[in-house]
Each structure stands twice: as C-alpha cells, then as structure tokens.
Scaffold this motif. Sequence first.
Motif, PDB file in Angstrom:
ATOM      1  N   GLY A   5      14.817   0.073 -11.045  1.00 38.24           N
ATOM      2  CA  GLY A   5      14.206  -0.992 -10.622  1.00 38.24           C
ATOM      3  C   GLY A   5      15.090  -2.319 -10.423  1.00 38.24           C
ATOM      4  N   PRO A   6      14.977  -3.153  -9.488  1.00 41.01           N
ATOM      5  CA  PRO A   6      15.857  -4.276  -9.201  1.00 41.01           C
ATOM      6  C   PRO A   6      15.635  -5.285 -10.511  1.00 41.01           C
ATOM      7  CG  PRO A   6      14.226  -4.401  -7.645  1.00 41.01           C
ATOM      8  CD  PRO A   6      13.911  -2.952  -8.589  1.00 41.01           C
ATOM      9  N   ASP A   7      16.538  -6.176 -10.611  1.00 42.18           N
ATOM     10  CA  ASP A   7      16.517  -7.113 -11.736  1.00 42.18           C
ATOM     11  C   ASP A   7      15.616  -8.037 -11.165  1.00 42.18           C
ATOM     12  OD1 ASP A   7      18.523  -5.943 -13.087  1.00 42.18           O
ATOM     13  OD2 ASP A   7      20.100  -7.285 -12.461  1.00 42.18           O
ATOM     14  N   LYS A   8      14.676  -8.914 -12.259  1.00 38.77           N
ATOM     15  CA  LYS A   8      13.791  -9.848 -11.988  1.00 38.77           C
ATOM     16  C   LYS A   8      14.415 -11.292 -12.576  1.00 38.77           C
ATOM     17  CE  LYS A   8      11.368  -6.221 -11.480  1.00 38.77           C
ATOM     18  NZ  LYS A   8      11.636  -4.832 -11.536  1.00 38.77           N
ATOM     19  N   THR A   9      14.423 -12.173 -11.844  1.00 41.73           N
ATOM     20  CA  THR A   9      14.894 -13.517 -12.153  1.00 41.73           C
ATOM     21  C   THR A   9      13.888 -14.513 -12.478  1.00 41.73           C
ATOM     22  OG1 THR A   9      17.211 -13.205 -10.787  1.00 41.73           O
ATOM     23  CG2 THR A   9      16.539 -15.258 -11.819  1.00 41.73           C
ATOM     24  N   LEU A  53      15.175  -3.267  -1.991  1.00 40.53           N
ATOM     25  CA  LEU A  53      14.579  -3.444  -3.266  1.00 40.53           C
ATOM     26  C   LEU A  53      14.281  -1.980  -3.928  1.00 40.53           C
ATOM     27  CD1 LEU A  53      11.799  -6.288  -2.754  1.00 40.53           C
ATOM     28  CD2 LEU A  53      14.139  -6.315  -3.950  1.00 40.53           C
ATOM     29  N   ALA A  54      13.935  -1.053  -2.848  1.00 38.18           N
ATOM     30  CA  ALA A  54      13.664   0.268  -3.436  1.00 38.18           C
ATOM     31  C   ALA A  54      13.808   1.252  -2.277  1.00 38.18           C
ATOM     32  CB  ALA A  54      12.268   0.327  -4.197  1.00 38.18           C
ATOM     33  N   PRO A  55      14.072   2.466  -2.324  1.00 39.36           N
ATOM     34  CA  PRO A  55      14.313   3.101  -1.060  1.00 39.36           C
ATOM     35  C   PRO A  55      12.641   3.345  -0.371  1.00 39.36           C
ATOM     36  CG  PRO A  55      15.398   4.218  -2.891  1.00 39.36           C
ATOM     37  CD  PRO A  55      14.427   3.048  -3.404  1.00 39.36           C
ATOM     38  N   LEU A  56      12.747   3.330   0.959  1.00 36.43           N
ATOM     39  CA  LEU A  56      11.431   3.644   1.409  1.00 36.43           C
ATOM     40  C   LEU A  56      11.259   5.094   1.754  1.00 36.43           C
ATOM     41  CD1 LEU A  56      11.745   0.750   4.333  1.00 36.43           C
ATOM     42  CD2 LEU A  56      10.375   0.916   2.218  1.00 36.43           C
ATOM     43  N   ASN A  75       0.847  -1.084   0.123  1.00 30.63           N
ATOM     44  CA  ASN A  75       0.053   0.025   0.010  1.00 30.63           C
ATOM     45  C   ASN A  75       0.892   1.324   0.017  1.00 30.63           C
ATOM     46  OD1 ASN A  75       1.147  -0.025   2.580  1.00 30.63           O
ATOM     47  ND2 ASN A  75      -0.818  -0.145   3.714  1.00 30.63           N
ATOM     48  N   ASP A  76       2.183   0.987  -0.444  1.00 31.43           N
ATOM     49  CA  ASP A  76       3.144   2.085  -0.492  1.00 31.43           C
ATOM     50  C   ASP A  76       3.531   2.500  -1.964  1.00 31.43           C
ATOM     51  OD1 ASP A  76       5.254   3.710  -0.437  1.00 31.43           O
ATOM     52  OD2 ASP A  76       6.081   2.634   1.335  1.00 31.43           O
ATOM     53  N   PRO A  77       2.711   3.391  -2.507  1.00 29.65           N
ATOM     54  CA  PRO A  77       2.840   3.619  -4.136  1.00 29.65           C
ATOM     55  C   PRO A  77       4.231   4.186  -4.317  1.00 29.65           C
ATOM     56  CG  PRO A  77       1.559   5.129  -3.208  1.00 29.65           C
ATOM     57  CD  PRO A  77       1.643   4.067  -1.958  1.00 29.65           C
ATOM     58  N   VAL A  78       4.736   5.023  -3.621  1.00 37.03           N
ATOM     59  CA  VAL A  78       6.305   5.454  -3.984  1.00 37.03           C
ATOM     60  C   VAL A  78       7.205   4.286  -3.964  1.00 37.03           C
ATOM     61  CG1 VAL A  78       7.834   6.926  -3.260  1.00 37.03           C
ATOM     62  CG2 VAL A  78       5.661   7.678  -2.919  1.00 37.03           C
ATOM     63  N   TRP A  79       7.239   3.511  -2.730  1.00 36.90           N
ATOM     64  CA  TRP A  79       8.097   2.177  -3.021  1.00 36.90           C
ATOM     65  C   TRP A  79       7.773   1.516  -4.287  1.00 36.90           C
ATOM     66  CZ3 TRP A  79       6.967  -2.966  -2.378  1.00 36.90           C
ATOM     67  CH2 TRP A  79       8.093  -3.740  -2.234  1.00 36.90           C
ATOM     68  N   ALA A  80       6.357   1.172  -4.495  1.00 39.99           N
ATOM     69  CA  ALA A  80       6.079   0.386  -5.509  1.00 39.99           C
ATOM     70  C   ALA A  80       6.635   1.104  -7.008  1.00 39.99           C
ATOM     71  CB  ALA A  80       4.508   0.064  -5.738  1.00 39.99           C
ATOM     72  N   ALA A  81       6.671   2.087  -7.133  1.00 39.78           N
ATOM     73  CA  ALA A  81       6.838   2.947  -8.299  1.00 39.78           C
ATOM     74  C   ALA A  81       8.561   2.705  -8.401  1.00 39.78           C
ATOM     75  CB  ALA A  81       6.603   4.319  -8.297  1.00 39.78           C
TER      76      ALA A  81
END
Length: 232
Positions: A123-127, A227-230, A109-115
């Motif tokens: 964004g991080p790599d996906k494996t 994964l992404a800045p909070l 529910n954190d749209p900034v983190w999700a972006a």
Amino acid sequence: MLSKQGVCSRSEAARWILAGRVRVDGRVVRDPEFPIVQGRQRIGVDDDAVVAAERIWLMLNKPRGLLTTASDERGRDTVYRCLDDAGLPWLAPVGRLDKASEGLLLFSNDPVWAAGITDPATGPDKTYHVQIDRLADAALLARLVAGVVSGGTTLSAKSVKVLRQGEKNAWLEIVLDEGRNRQIRRLLAAFDIQVLRLVRVAIGDLELGGLAKGQWRRLTAAEAASLAPLPS
C-alpha cells in the motif's frame, strides 16, 4: 459477491443471506459462504436482480471527534455524518483514523481497490502532521525511525522531520509505510510524548490540499489508480 459488486458490506450481505433475501439462479441461498462463479449465475435480492454498483472512490477531510465506523452502539457521531444526504451508494472507509485524529480519509465501494490501499506490504505511504508536547531534536527523530517494541510489535516511522517549533511544542511530519492501529500515538507514547493534534495530510501522492474540514470530493479514476490498481 454482493460486497465485491459494491452493493453492500460483507456483514450486511451475510445478514441478507441468513434472512433468506438472496437468490442464486432463482433458489434461496442461506449460506454466506455459498460459492459463486462471477458472470455465470444470476443473483437477486428481494426478487430484484443484482447489478454491480458504479465504482466510487472519494476523499473526506475528517473532523476531529468523529468515529470511523458505520454505526456506534453508544450513539456517537461517525464519519458518515459528513456523507448524509449526498445520494451516495453504500461506501466503506478505506483504513481508519481514530476519534481524536483528523484529515484525509478514503471511502469506496470497491473492496479490491481498498485492499490494495490498506495492504501493509504494497500500500502507499501515509503522511501525517503531528503536534507534540515538546521540542524535537535530531536524536528524537532518529529514535522514532529506529522504532521501539511495544506489546510484542515493532513500531517505527519511515521518516520524520520537524516542520516548525515553538517554545514548548513542535510539529512533525511523520511518514508511515504501514498502518498499524494507532501506530503514531503508540510510537510516541513509548517515548513519553503526548500527541496534541494528528492530521493525515496525504496518502501516496494524493494530498488533502485545500479540502475544507468535513467536506468530501470524488476521486478521478486516475487519482484512484495512482494509489492502487483498479480491477479490470
């Protein structure tokens, strides 16, 4: 502002506003684009003050056959079936896995983190572990990394390696550094390769691990921050 505070989605917030359910400083607001200065104005829904929701980040091992959407007009099962009766607030999927794909799917529910997770540039790599309908050689791996133009878009993998091979098919590990719609399936289809199974096993350093299919767990703040800045 409602979505930024983790109360609901942007589309749901717009519906509430248009229905006259939202007040700003005591006045009904019916414009979804009404400017809000965070911390300086009182926002209410149905006469109740809006309080920012607890930030939640979680991972789900998505089973095959579920849609990554909140609801489906045809009544098909969605990933929210796995979250039913969990007592969770509103959460949105972070990125997508198509119906036939399975594995690691994030919600928040954190749209900034999700972006930050879904940003193709940062964004991080996906494996992914992908079973294909043929054997793979070095030439094929090189072509998948070199990429192909499909529908005016260049599709490619950051890296590809063979995990194991049988007599007629192979499992590949494919790493993407961006996430276009159905990117792996479209890339392989360009070489006339059929995908038999597609499982996302990691996002950045976060691995699916032993999480059972259809099960979920919360991420720690440290895992989310990796994964992404909070947001502060």
